[in-house]
Design an enzyme around this catalytic site. Structure first.
Site, PDB file in Angstrom:
ATOM      1  NE  ARG A 144     -25.743   9.789  52.835  1.00  0.00           N
ATOM      2  CZ  ARG A 144     -26.370  10.097  51.721  1.00  0.00           C
ATOM      3  NH1 ARG A 144     -26.142   9.406  50.622  1.00  0.00           N
ATOM      4  NH2 ARG A 144     -27.223  11.101  51.678  1.00  0.00           N
ATOM      5  CG  HIS A 169     -21.943  10.346  45.460  1.00  0.00           C
ATOM      6  ND1 HIS A 169     -21.626  10.675  46.750  1.00  0.00           N
ATOM      7  CD2 HIS A 169     -23.308  10.290  45.430  1.00  0.00           C
ATOM      8  CE1 HIS A 169     -22.729  10.812  47.468  1.00  0.00           C
ATOM      9  NE2 HIS A 169     -23.765  10.580  46.675  1.00  0.00           N
TER      10      HIS A 169
END
Length: 307
Positions: free
Chosen positions: A222, A270
């Site tokens: 994250r 990502h």
């Protein structure tokens, strides 16, 4: 059984696979993208969904998240139904491949050969993996799978988690002193923790200073796990040799963000891992069956801990 698939953007991936998986499991169910809330038994969900108020879904036995992360839904006060996060074998495989690939890239110094405009003949050989300590921050399904893969290649891996764990064959540490111990010898650090108030800025200026000079950081977990400004300062000072980052506080990463232009930062968009419909449907079906039978859900989220 009426199942509401409340993730419209993902419906084309599941439209055929999910009903087929339900049929294989002998579960009689109708899967729809719109329904009377009072009639819905199960909600399949993505945090980007239009559904934000769960109050009308009085009959729903479970909310099954399609993402591994639940930080965007776990604080929703209207969500009183049991919530399960996605632990997808395909997602895990993808994460392991990303972590191992980039760990080997930095361990072997591949960039020196791949980007070598001066045609420099540098016969420097890297050490063997057994001499390259790795700190795995996060020992959930993803962190443990990545740790095991690196161990299989002879990297000495130390795992760290916020709560104490005992995992056969793996050195496991916890707490602040455990974090300092894990970081103090790590030449490669992998962050695979959920985003919670306790993990935000886990790698701050103080903790980055605990690393051996020249360590490498891989963050496929994250974005908020790392203090961006502290990381940039550590890179500029040479304390951190390189950071390969797959997740960010704002996504897509803004074009003017310093990470794009920094010579010691690799940005990947990502892509370290993604839920794959062909394997995720089996996880969904297992939990649908458990909800139908009144059994505890797999991968049930602990609201008090945020994951």
């Amino acid at each position: 059984m009426l199942i509401l698939f409340a993730a419209p953007a993902l419906w084309p991936e599941y439209e055929t696979l999910l009903p087929a998986a339900l049929a294989r499991a002998g579960i009689e169910a109708q899967v729809v993208t719109e329904a009377d809330p009072a009639e819905v038994d199960i909600i399949i969900y993505a945090p980007s969904s239009w559904l934000q108020d769960f109050t009308p879904y009085v009959k729903a036995k479970a909310v099954l998240n399609l993402w591994a992360g639940v930080e965007r839904i776990v604080g929703n006060a209207t969500l009183t139904q049991p919530l399960a996060r996605m632990v997808d074998p395909g997602l895990t495989e993808g994460m392991v491949e990303w972590v191992v690939g980039h760990a080997l890239r930095h361990h072997l110094g591949m960039d020196r050969q791949i980007v070598n405009p001066g045609h420099v003949w540098d016969p420097t050989c890297p050490p063997l993996a057994r001499s390259r300590p790795v700190a795995m921050l996060g020992l959930g399904a993803l962190g443990l799978a990545a740790a095991r893969a690196l161990q299989a290649m002879n990297f000495p891996v130390t795992g760290w988690s916020r709560t104490a764990k005992e995992i056969p064959g793996l050195t496991c540490l916890s707490g602040k002193e455990g974090l300092r111990q894990a970081l103090s010898t790590a030449q490669i650090v992998v962050t695979l923790l959920p985003k919670t108030p306790e993990t935000e800025n886990l790698l701050n200026a103080e903790r980055l200073s605990w690393l051996p000079k020249g360590a490498v950081i891989l963050n496929p977990g994250r974005g908020p796990l790392i203090d961006d400004e502290a990381l940039l300062a550590a890179l500029d000072a040479g304390q951190v040799a390189h950071a390969t980052l797959d997740v960010f506080r704002v996504e897509p990463l803004p074009q003017d963000h310093p990470f794009w232009a920094h010579p010691k930062v690799t940005v990947t968009p990502h892509i370290a891992a993604d839920t794959r419909a062909e394997t995720a449907v089996e996880v969904l079906v297992a939990n649908i069956a458990r909800a139908r039978d009144g059994l505890p859900l797999l991968h049930l989220v602990d609201r008090s801990r945020g994951y």
